[in-house]
Design an enzyme around this catalytic site. Structure first.
Site, PDB file in Angstrom:
ATOM      1  N   LYS A 127      -2.054  11.917  13.774  1.00 35.77           N
ATOM      2  CA  LYS A 127      -0.861  12.064  14.618  1.00 35.77           C
ATOM      3  C   LYS A 127      -1.148  12.781  15.937  1.00 35.77           C
ATOM      4  O   LYS A 127      -0.376  12.666  16.892  1.00 35.77           O
ATOM      5  CB  LYS A 127       0.239  12.760  13.827  1.00 35.77           C
ATOM      6  CG  LYS A 127       0.885  11.812  12.833  1.00 35.77           C
ATOM      7  CD  LYS A 127       1.512  12.494  11.655  1.00 35.77           C
ATOM      8  CE  LYS A 127       0.517  12.661  10.547  1.00 35.77           C
ATOM      9  NZ  LYS A 127       1.069  12.992   9.239  1.00 35.77           N
ATOM     10  N   GLU A 151      -0.127   2.414  13.720  1.00 36.41           N
ATOM     11  CA  GLU A 151       0.932   2.121  12.743  1.00 36.41           C
ATOM     12  C   GLU A 151       0.999   3.151  11.617  1.00 36.41           C
ATOM     13  O   GLU A 151       2.078   3.454  11.101  1.00 36.41           O
ATOM     14  CB  GLU A 151       0.708   0.713  12.163  1.00 36.41           C
ATOM     15  CG  GLU A 151       1.832   0.177  11.303  1.00 36.41           C
ATOM     16  CD  GLU A 151       3.141  -0.053  12.079  1.00 36.41           C
ATOM     17  OE1 GLU A 151       4.035   0.794  11.961  1.00 36.41           O
ATOM     18  OE2 GLU A 151       3.261  -1.066  12.786  1.00 36.41           O
ATOM     19  N   VAL A 154       3.471   6.845  11.575  1.00 31.04           N
ATOM     20  CA  VAL A 154       4.900   7.033  11.289  1.00 31.04           C
ATOM     21  C   VAL A 154       5.308   6.080  10.156  1.00 31.04           C
ATOM     22  O   VAL A 154       4.963   4.902  10.177  1.00 31.04           O
ATOM     23  CB  VAL A 154       5.769   6.740  12.543  1.00 31.04           C
ATOM     24  CG1 VAL A 154       7.243   6.987  12.245  1.00 31.04           C
ATOM     25  CG2 VAL A 154       5.339   7.606  13.723  1.00 31.04           C
ATOM     26  N   GLY A 208      -1.413  14.529  -2.949  1.00 35.06           N
ATOM     27  CA  GLY A 208      -2.008  14.097  -1.680  1.00 35.06           C
ATOM     28  C   GLY A 208      -0.985  13.789  -0.600  1.00 35.06           C
ATOM     29  O   GLY A 208      -1.281  13.045   0.338  1.00 35.06           O
ATOM     30  N   GLU A 211       0.056  17.600   4.531  1.00 34.20           N
ATOM     31  CA  GLU A 211      -0.978  17.728   5.554  1.00 34.20           C
ATOM     32  C   GLU A 211      -2.004  18.769   5.096  1.00 34.20           C
ATOM     33  O   GLU A 211      -1.720  19.569   4.193  1.00 34.20           O
ATOM     34  CB  GLU A 211      -0.351  18.214   6.868  1.00 34.20           C
ATOM     35  CG  GLU A 211       0.619  17.245   7.485  1.00 34.20           C
ATOM     36  CD  GLU A 211      -0.026  15.900   7.777  1.00 34.20           C
ATOM     37  OE1 GLU A 211      -0.943  15.826   8.596  1.00 34.20           O
ATOM     38  OE2 GLU A 211       0.391  14.901   7.149  1.00 34.20           O
ATOM     39  N   ASP A 222       5.403  18.082  11.426  1.00 35.72           N
ATOM     40  CA  ASP A 222       4.956  16.704  11.222  1.00 35.72           C
ATOM     41  C   ASP A 222       6.045  15.725  11.703  1.00 35.72           C
ATOM     42  O   ASP A 222       5.757  14.771  12.441  1.00 35.72           O
ATOM     43  CB  ASP A 222       4.651  16.509   9.729  1.00 35.72           C
ATOM     44  CG  ASP A 222       4.240  15.098   9.397  1.00 35.72           C
ATOM     45  OD1 ASP A 222       3.102  14.728   9.709  1.00 35.72           O
ATOM     46  OD2 ASP A 222       5.084  14.353   8.837  1.00 35.72           O
ATOM     47  N   LYS A 226       6.079  13.047  14.845  1.00 39.01           N
ATOM     48  CA  LYS A 226       6.403  11.629  14.644  1.00 39.01           C
ATOM     49  C   LYS A 226       7.492  11.182  15.625  1.00 39.01           C
ATOM     50  O   LYS A 226       7.480  10.048  16.100  1.00 39.01           O
ATOM     51  CB  LYS A 226       6.807  11.374  13.188  1.00 39.01           C
ATOM     52  CG  LYS A 226       5.583  11.427  12.253  1.00 39.01           C
ATOM     53  CD  LYS A 226       5.976  11.476  10.800  1.00 39.01           C
ATOM     54  CE  LYS A 226       4.756  11.400   9.887  1.00 39.01           C
ATOM     55  NZ  LYS A 226       5.043  11.812   8.506  1.00 39.01           N
ATOM     56  N   GLY A 323       0.993   9.001   1.196  1.00 36.66           N
ATOM     57  CA  GLY A 323       0.123   8.564   0.091  1.00 36.66           C
ATOM     58  C   GLY A 323      -1.086   7.825   0.629  1.00 36.66           C
ATOM     59  O   GLY A 323      -1.035   7.237   1.711  1.00 36.66           O
TER      60      GLY A 323
HETATM   61  N1  HSE Z   1       2.338  14.798   5.302  1.00 35.37           N
HETATM   62  C1  HSE Z   1       2.943  13.596   5.752  1.00 35.37           C
HETATM   63  C2  HSE Z   1       4.294  13.444   5.075  1.00 35.37           C
HETATM   64  C3  HSE Z   1       2.040  12.455   5.428  1.00 35.37           C
HETATM   65  O1  HSE Z   1       4.542  14.145   4.107  1.00 35.37           O
HETATM   66  O2  HSE Z   1       5.109  12.657   5.530  1.00 35.37           O
HETATM   67  C4  HSE Z   1       2.419  11.151   6.084  1.00 35.37           C
HETATM   68  O3  HSE Z   1       2.415  11.256   7.481  1.00 35.37           O
END
Ligand code: HSE
Length: 353
Positions: A127, A151, A154, A208, A211, A222, A226, A323
């Site tokens: 990002k 892509e 976001v 997972g 971040e 985050d 975005k 994911g």
């Molecule tokens: N850490 C981000 C989220 C991952 O939880 O949306 C995807 O960008």
């Protein structure tokens, strides 16, 4: 048409890099059959495990198995730095998946620049470059006749840029509003079920979704990034992260979400980007929505975006928002765009356009 090959150099082998390799392992032959394209991973650069490169391609199964442990690579060639490999080795596409840094976007911005300057397309799931240096990198790409695609940044694997640019082409989008962060949506959902804030964060980490620095998600940074990316790409108007008002979910307690649920409402972290003429307004903030609201329907890591348009009114898309395999799929979407672009160019040349 003979099968074509595109050589990939991966920067980063975390959750998304592993997801992409799994996809290439599972779908490789299908992609050859259906699209006539083989994506060959020729190199991988990581911050902690070293660098690998082989002009004939790395064995994907061995790479996938080894990516699951955190041991340094046995055939590490770190003496050739990541930037050196990007600039000098033979690859068609640099796939930039190193951890996001939203302060200065480095070293990822430098990697993208090096790739474009040395004639390689860039597919970035990071990002930082898309939020902080989109105009610079996309203009560089254009001058070089290359792709700079984002892509995966976001809505994870759920296509947002391709959708807006193709399916909403010709419409004016006045507002984009939705749930842009998967892990906080997951965490709020776990708290509704009675789990503590810290246990819910731990679960999101294990799966997972978070971040590298979880504060990026929890604090709303985050989602803030975005929104900047959406403004850069869809409104073609760069905005500073500091201009996006931001409140995270840290002050929402388990009691708050459980009480809201009992009252037929749900707390959601909502991101909004509006434009009025040239003026852009952007904010990220928790909102308590009635259960019937479309954005209140999102469970787990699902994301959703409502585009408010002039001719169609509201159009909403939703799907996975985080994911490894999900985000890896968005990388594949961009790789296929590059493949189609090449085909188109080849066709034009052979047909003499
Ligand atoms: N850490 C981000 C989220 C991952 O939880 O949306 C995807 O960008």
């Amino acid at each position: 048409l003979a099968n074509k090959q595109l050589k990939l150099l991966l920067i980063g082998l975390g959750t998304v890099g592993q997801g992409l390799i799994r996809i290439l392992l599972e779908k490789g032959s299908h992609l050859i059959e259906t699209h006539g394209i083989e994506f060959k991973v020729v190199g991988v650069c990581t911050g902690s495990r070293g660098n690998l490169y082989h002009p004939e391609g790395l064995d994907l199964q061995t790479l996938y198995d080894s990516s699951l442990n955190r041991e340094p690579f046995a055939s590490d060639i770190t003496e050739r730095t990541t930037e050196w490999l990007i600039r000098n080795e033979d690859a068609d596409i640099v796939v930039e998946l190193s951890p996001t840094d939203l302060n200065d976007g480095q070293p990822a911005i430098g990697y993208c620049q090096a790739a474009l300057e040395s004639g390689k397309h860039v597919v970035s799931g990071n990002k930082g470059p898309a939020a902080l240096a989109f105009t610079f990198l996309s203009e560089l790409a254009k001058r070089q006749g290359l792709f700079f695609l984002n892509e995966a940044t976001v809505l994870s694997g759920t296509s947002v840029f391709l959708f807006a640019q193709k399916s909403l082409a010709g419409l004016r989008i006045n507002q984009i509003k939705g749930i842009l962060n998967g892990s906080t949506n997951f965490i709020l959902g776990q708290m509704e079920l009675g789990h503590s804030y810290s246990d819910s964060i731990e679960m999101a980490k294990q799966l997972g979704y978070l971040e590298a620095d979880p504060e990026g998600d929890i604090g709303g940074y985050d989602a803030q990034a975005k929104l900047a990316i959406l403004s850069n790409i869809l409104f073609e108007t760069p905005i500073q992260l500091a201009d996006v008002k931001r409140v995270g979910i840290a002050d929402i307690s388990r009691e708050d979400v459980m009480a809201a649920r009992a009252a037929g409402k749900r707390w959601k972290l909502i991101a909004t980007l509006s434009r009025n003429g040239d003026h852009i307004q952007a904010s990220v903030s928790p909102e308590c929505l009635p259960e019937a609201h479309p954005l209140a329907q999102m469970n787990g890591t699902s994301n959703a975006l409502t585009f408010s348009t002039d001719l169609l009114g509201d159009v909403t898309i939703s799907g996975p928002g985080a994911g490894g395999v999900e985000t890896g799929y968005a990388i594949l979407t961009d790789l296929l765009i590059i493949h189609e672009g090449h085909n188109h160019e080849l066709k034009s040349r052979t047909e003499g356009h």
